[in-house]
Scaffold this active site. Structure first.
Site, mmCIF file in Angstrom:
data_model
loop_
_atom_site.group_PDB
_atom_site.id
_atom_site.type_symbol
_atom_site.label_atom_id
_atom_site.label_comp_id
_atom_site.label_asym_id
_atom_site.label_seq_id
_atom_site.Cartn_x
_atom_site.Cartn_y
_atom_site.Cartn_z
ATOM 1 N N LYS A 56 0.800 -1.224 0.000
ATOM 2 C CA LYS A 56 0.000 0.000 0.000
ATOM 3 C C LYS A 56 0.836 1.279 0.000
ATOM 4 C CE LYS A 56 -4.558 -1.250 0.569
ATOM 5 N NZ LYS A 56 -4.548 -2.579 1.087
ATOM 6 N N SER A 81 -8.861 0.029 6.841
ATOM 7 C CA SER A 81 -8.808 -0.923 7.944
ATOM 8 C C SER A 81 -7.369 -1.141 8.384
ATOM 9 C CB SER A 81 -9.437 -2.245 7.519
ATOM 10 O OG SER A 81 -8.789 -2.723 6.365
ATOM 11 N N GLU A 207 -10.010 -13.447 -3.666
ATOM 12 C CA GLU A 207 -10.661 -12.718 -2.584
ATOM 13 C C GLU A 207 -11.124 -13.700 -1.511
ATOM 14 O OE1 GLU A 207 -14.058 -10.633 -4.209
ATOM 15 O OE2 GLU A 207 -14.857 -12.439 -5.135
ATOM 16 N N GLY A 211 -16.416 -13.052 1.248
ATOM 17 C CA GLY A 211 -16.788 -11.798 0.582
ATOM 18 C C GLY A 211 -16.463 -11.891 -0.896
ATOM 19 N N ASP A 213 -17.630 -10.702 -3.589
ATOM 20 C CA ASP A 213 -18.325 -9.693 -4.412
ATOM 21 C C ASP A 213 -17.706 -9.534 -5.794
ATOM 22 O OD1 ASP A 213 -16.335 -8.349 -2.472
ATOM 23 O OD2 ASP A 213 -16.489 -6.932 -4.141
ATOM 24 N N SER A 308 1.061 -9.865 -0.226
ATOM 25 C CA SER A 308 0.750 -8.432 -0.235
ATOM 26 C C SER A 308 1.043 -7.693 1.062
ATOM 27 C CB SER A 308 -0.698 -8.227 -0.654
ATOM 28 O OG SER A 308 -1.563 -9.011 0.129
HETATM 29 C C1 PLP Z 1 -5.294 -3.631 0.862
HETATM 30 C C2 PLP Z 1 -4.719 -4.983 0.859
HETATM 31 C C3 PLP Z 1 -5.100 -5.944 -0.095
HETATM 32 C C4 PLP Z 1 -6.165 -5.693 -1.113
HETATM 33 O O1 PLP Z 1 -5.806 -4.655 -1.994
HETATM 34 P P1 PLP Z 1 -6.879 -3.961 -2.930
HETATM 35 O O2 PLP Z 1 -6.122 -2.965 -3.695
HETATM 36 O O3 PLP Z 1 -7.928 -3.360 -2.027
HETATM 37 O O4 PLP Z 1 -7.483 -5.035 -3.753
HETATM 38 C C5 PLP Z 1 -4.449 -7.158 -0.083
HETATM 39 N N1 PLP Z 1 -3.514 -7.447 0.843
HETATM 40 C C6 PLP Z 1 -3.135 -6.565 1.779
HETATM 41 C C7 PLP Z 1 -2.098 -6.967 2.756
HETATM 42 C C8 PLP Z 1 -3.723 -5.297 1.826
HETATM 43 O O5 PLP Z 1 -3.348 -4.430 2.763
#
Ligand code: PLP
Length: 324
Positions: A56, A81, A207, A211, A213, A308
């Site tokens: 992020k 969050s 996902e 959820g 969606d 991620s």
């Molecule tokens: C935000 C986040 C996601 C999902 O990312 P999006 O861009 O909302 O699809 C996945 N893994 C982690 C660790 C995140 O912080």
């Protein structure tokens, strides 16, 4: 309503310039044991080792660095969050602007503490009864601040796309690319980079099963909105794709897959035991789908997976992966 202008790979390249020497070029992890377990050649992009512990930071810094002088003076509002909050807080501090973060009451304490630690102000709300975007928008108007949403923003998408750009540059083009999916910022950016650098790669978003969606949105050909899903994947407790991410995801993926909480815990255990890495539940969405067999035709393929994020309290980590 006119169609929104979608970001392109040129925007990802511009973001890569902005992030050069600001974000980490995270490693691509390999493990023979993991390859044997998965039956394919796994290349894991280690974004849990990114600054703030998640990809992020890429999108947040890219978006904030595009602010003009007046916007910088007013500062930034974000709702999140957790990981987007920390990312915006750190990016704002580095660029030198105030930041207010709207966070749910039940956000993981480690994430709240980290956000405060980066010097941002935190405003709490109830994620099951209040409308988070509305709370943040009201704050932005009241205080003259600029809202940076967590995924549905062209600069955010472009910034997130730099992770897969690096993955392909460093590990070569994968046959298959598997990416965690919440609101679709990471997946959209990944699609832009993969289309440019690995045009033959099959791309899957994953996902939480609680959820689904995005999977339903692709089936129905429109953005499906759901209630906040109850899942341990707190980084993907999103209720819908966005106006920008929906068309990019729809046109870019082979399919959207899901992983259950149990599969996420299994993948976290595998990461801890094989590569000795702490990855948060949301961070292993892609790996969980690989290990569960949800991703079709993997055998012997070169598979890129984005890990991620790694922000999980150690006590929570131990409770999740222990005792089995
Ligand atoms: C935000 C986040 C996601 C999902 O990312 P999006 O861009 O909302 O699809 C996945 N893994 C982690 C660790 C995140 O912080």
């Amino acid at each position: 309503m006119s169609a929104p202008t979608l970001p392109t790979y040129a925007d990802v390249e511009a973001a890569a310039q902005v992030l050069d020497r600001v974000a980490h070029r995270t490693p691509v992890l390999r493990s023979r044991r993991l390859d044997a377990l998965a039956g394919c050649e796994l290349h894991l992009k280690a974004e849990h080792l990114q600054r703030v512990g998640a990809f992020k930071f890429r999108g947040a810094y890219t978006a904030l660095s595009a602010f003009d002088g007046e916007q910088r003076r007013g500062g930034v509002v974000a709702f999140s969050s957790g990981n987007h909050a920390q990312a915006v807080a750190l990016a704002a501090r580095e660029i030198g602007m105030p930041a207010v973060i709207v966070m749910p009451h039940d956000a993981p304490e480690q994430k709240v503490a980290a956000t405060l630690g980066y010097g941002a102000e935190v405003v709490r709300y109830d994620r099951y009864t209040e409308d988070r975007p509305a709370v943040a928008a009201a704050l932005a108007t009241e205080r003259g601040m600029t809202l940076v949403p967590p995924f549905d923003h062209p600069k955010v998408i472009a910034g997130q796309g730099t992770a897969v750009k690096e993955l392909v540059e460093d590990a070569g083009p994968p046959d298959v690319l598997v990416v965690p999916l919440g609101g679709g910022g990471l997946l959209s950016g990944s699609i832009l980079s993969a289309r440019a650098l690995a045009p033959d790669a099959r791309i899957y978003g994953v996902e939480p099963a609680a959820g689904d969606d995005a999977r339903r949105s692709l089936q129905e050909g429109r953005i499906v909105q759901i209630q906040t899903p109850r899942t341990i994947a707190d980084g993907a407790q999103t209720t819908s794709l966005g106006e920008l991410t929906f068309p990019i995801v729809r046109d870019g993926v082979e399919a959207v897959l899901t992983a259950t909480d149990e599969e996420l815990v299994g993948a976290m255990r595998v990461m801890a035991s094989t590569l000795k890495q702490v990855v948060e539940p949301t961070g292993v969405l892609g790996l969980a789908a690989v290990l569960s067999g949800a991703v079709p035709e993997l055998t012997g393929r070169r598979v890129g997976v984005v890990l991620s994020g790694g922000n999980v309290d150690l006590d929570r980590f131990a409770a999740l992966v222990g005792g089995q």
